[in-house]
Design an enzyme around this catalytic site. Structure first.
Site, PDB file in Angstrom:
ATOM      1  N   HIS A  33       0.831  -1.211   0.000  1.00 54.38           N
ATOM      2  CA  HIS A  33       0.000   0.000   0.000  1.00 54.38           C
ATOM      3  C   HIS A  33       0.867   1.262   0.000  1.00 54.38           C
ATOM      4  O   HIS A  33       0.436   2.326   0.442  1.00 54.38           O
ATOM      5  CB  HIS A  33      -0.983   0.008   1.185  1.00 54.38           C
ATOM      6  CG  HIS A  33      -2.077  -0.998   1.034  1.00 54.38           C
ATOM      7  ND1 HIS A  33      -3.204  -0.771   0.274  1.00 54.38           N
ATOM      8  CD2 HIS A  33      -2.212  -2.257   1.528  1.00 54.38           C
ATOM      9  CE1 HIS A  33      -3.989  -1.840   0.320  1.00 54.38           C
ATOM     10  NE2 HIS A  33      -3.401  -2.754   1.065  1.00 54.38           N
ATOM     11  N   ALA A 124      -6.736 -14.479  -5.203  1.00 53.88           N
ATOM     12  CA  ALA A 124      -5.720 -14.788  -4.188  1.00 53.88           C
ATOM     13  C   ALA A 124      -4.820 -13.600  -3.867  1.00 53.88           C
ATOM     14  O   ALA A 124      -4.005 -13.665  -2.957  1.00 53.88           O
ATOM     15  CB  ALA A 124      -4.865 -15.964  -4.655  1.00 53.88           C
ATOM     16  N   SER A 129      -5.446 -10.048 -12.282  1.00 54.99           N
ATOM     17  CA  SER A 129      -5.977  -9.077 -13.242  1.00 54.99           C
ATOM     18  C   SER A 129      -4.848  -8.401 -14.021  1.00 54.99           C
ATOM     19  O   SER A 129      -4.912  -8.280 -15.250  1.00 54.99           O
ATOM     20  CB  SER A 129      -6.840  -8.023 -12.540  1.00 54.99           C
ATOM     21  OG  SER A 129      -6.099  -7.284 -11.597  1.00 54.99           O
ATOM     22  N   ASP A 173       1.759  -3.744  -9.582  1.00 53.36           N
ATOM     23  CA  ASP A 173       1.432  -5.061 -10.132  1.00 53.36           C
ATOM     24  C   ASP A 173       1.857  -5.167 -11.589  1.00 53.36           C
ATOM     25  O   ASP A 173       2.553  -6.103 -11.986  1.00 53.36           O
ATOM     26  CB  ASP A 173      -0.079  -5.328 -10.016  1.00 53.36           C
ATOM     27  CG  ASP A 173      -0.528  -5.439  -8.570  1.00 53.36           C
ATOM     28  OD1 ASP A 173       0.336  -5.495  -7.678  1.00 53.36           O
ATOM     29  OD2 ASP A 173      -1.751  -5.454  -8.338  1.00 53.36           O
ATOM     30  N   TYR A 223     -10.343  -1.055  -0.493  1.00 47.24           N
ATOM     31  CA  TYR A 223      -9.132  -0.540  -1.132  1.00 47.24           C
ATOM     32  C   TYR A 223      -9.280   0.936  -1.493  1.00 47.24           C
ATOM     33  O   TYR A 223      -8.429   1.765  -1.162  1.00 47.24           O
ATOM     34  CB  TYR A 223      -8.844  -1.369  -2.391  1.00 47.24           C
ATOM     35  CG  TYR A 223      -7.503  -1.117  -3.028  1.00 47.24           C
ATOM     36  CD1 TYR A 223      -6.434  -1.980  -2.792  1.00 47.24           C
ATOM     37  CD2 TYR A 223      -7.291  -0.035  -3.867  1.00 47.24           C
ATOM     38  CE1 TYR A 223      -5.203  -1.773  -3.378  1.00 47.24           C
ATOM     39  CE2 TYR A 223      -6.065   0.188  -4.453  1.00 47.24           C
ATOM     40  CZ  TYR A 223      -5.030  -0.684  -4.211  1.00 47.24           C
ATOM     41  OH  TYR A 223      -3.811  -0.465  -4.799  1.00 47.24           O
TER      42      TYR A 223
END
Length: 392
Positions: A33, A124, A129, A173, A223
């Site tokens: 984060h 998970a 994505s 990501d 989120y």
């Protein structure tokens, strides 16, 4: 493994041999984060991921099929109609990539048939994505002979999440998946996109991924709430400090100025972002020096901060991590990903893996009522085309 080429040919009723592409999932060793707060992250791409097989068509239709969501059948759209549609479910991710690649000025002269197969567990928190997005990106690049700068492709993937899907996620990501390197983690400055690789020298230790089997969906989770809380904390700090992100603050600067954040919960959120960024930078240095024990201690600190200050862990993740801390041979464990379910990781001496899995699962089963799943992770290359005979 299933013969994906034969499944492609059967699904799309063709004898054509499709080209095959792969994009990994990712774990984040530390730095959670911090990405959308302008800090540093320390992810690595893994050997689990998404396969995308494709061939060009002679018309402008795109047909998508996923072995993971076979109940949805073949989902179709055209080059002229790529807008988000709820009924297209998972296929909105490749559709978003096509839309934004076209918007960037890249020419697609036809549609395509694309089959997806992912061995990342759904929900998970290993970035399925972003893996679909980058698998689509490298497939389009290959099939249509495009030359897309890899950083640009990564940014397009993030834009799909933020604008097309509506999740305020950072760039970690897509970056880890697009720029991954075998046996290396990436220290990434999310503000500048400066990055450096760090060899993962675990000696006699391995990384184990533990799936809570509690699925999480980012868009429907808290989120976006955390994103907003940090934004408000930053806005209050900016009244007296010339900063663009929480990631610019040292821990001392934060402690000297935290009184400016009037909401105590927002103050806790900002504290996590600042201290986690400092932990990540130190973790990179310790790993470079081969100080695995210190690295593990920083992982543990990270989880405590995510549990107490950021409040994104939950009973399942806390049960897994707290159980891991008690096991012989473990030097560090923490949740990885956005939280709210998903996965944890632990670094453990290879001699204790079987006992670790047995003991942690027993504790988890007793408290939660169902099993966790364990994966041994190897650190793999980023998104690419798979050549004939190549084994991932």
């Amino acid at each position: 493994m299933v013969n994906l080429t034969k499944l492609f040919q059967k699904t799309f009723n063709t004898s054509d041999v499709p080209r095959k592409f792969f994009a990994p999932g990712r774990i984040n060793l530390i730095g959670e984060h911090t990405d959308y707060n302008g800090g540093h992250v320390f992810p690595a791409s893994i050997s689990l991921g998404t396969y995308a097989l494709g061939r060009k068509r002679t018309d402008n239709t795109f047909r998508f099929y996923s072995l993971n969501f076979s109940e949805n059948g073949i989902i179709e759209c055209t080059l002229d109609e790529l807008s988000f549609q709820q009924k297209h479910a998972w296929a909105n991710y490749p559709k978003g990539m096509i839309q934004y690649i076209v918007d960037q000025g890249y020419a697609l002269d036809s549609g395509a048939d694309i089959l997806f197969y992912g061995n990342i567990p759904n929900g998970a928190g290993l970035s399925s994505s972003a893996s679909i997005e980058l698998a689509t990106g490298v497939l389009l690049e290959g099939l249509f002979h495009l030359e897309i700068n890899r950083i640009e492709m990564i940014q397009i993937g993030q834009k799909v999440e933020n604008k097309y899907i509506g999740v305020n996620s950072g760039i970690m990501d897509q970056f880890a998946i697009g720029m991954g390197k075998k046996d290396n983690a990436i220290l990434l400055d999310c503000q500048t996109l400066n990055y450096q690789y760090a060899p993962i020298a675990l000696q006699d230790h391995i990384i184990i991924i533990i799936n809570t089997n509690k699925q999480r969906t980012l868009a429907g989770s808290k989120y976006n709430e955390r994103f907003a809380e940090c934004k408000e904390a930053l806005a209050e700090l900016q009244k007296s400090l010339p900063i663009q992100s929480l990631g610019e603050l040292s821990t001392k600067q934060f402690e000297d100025n935290k009184h400016a954040i009037t909401n105590k919960i927002h103050q806790k959120r900002a504290r996590h972002a600042v201290y986690e960024n400092a932990r990540t930078l130190r973790a990179f240095e310790e790993l470079h020096k081969g100080n695995l024990t210190t690295f593990g201690a920083l992982m543990n600190e990270s989880h405590r901060s995510l549990q107490n200050d950021y409040e994104v862990t939950g009973l399942e993740l806390d049960t897994i991590v707290h159980a891991a801390w008690e096991q012989e041979g473990v030097i560090g464990a923490r949740m990885t990903g956005a939280g709210f379910g998903g996965c944890a990781i632990a670094i453990i001496h290879q001699d204790f893996v079987d006992n670790f899995k047995l003991n942690v699962n027993q504790i988890y089963q007793n408290i939660i009522g169902y099993d966790a799943t364990f994966y041994l992770a190897s650190i793999a290359d980023g998104a690419k085309e798979i050549m004939e005979g190549e084994i991932l």
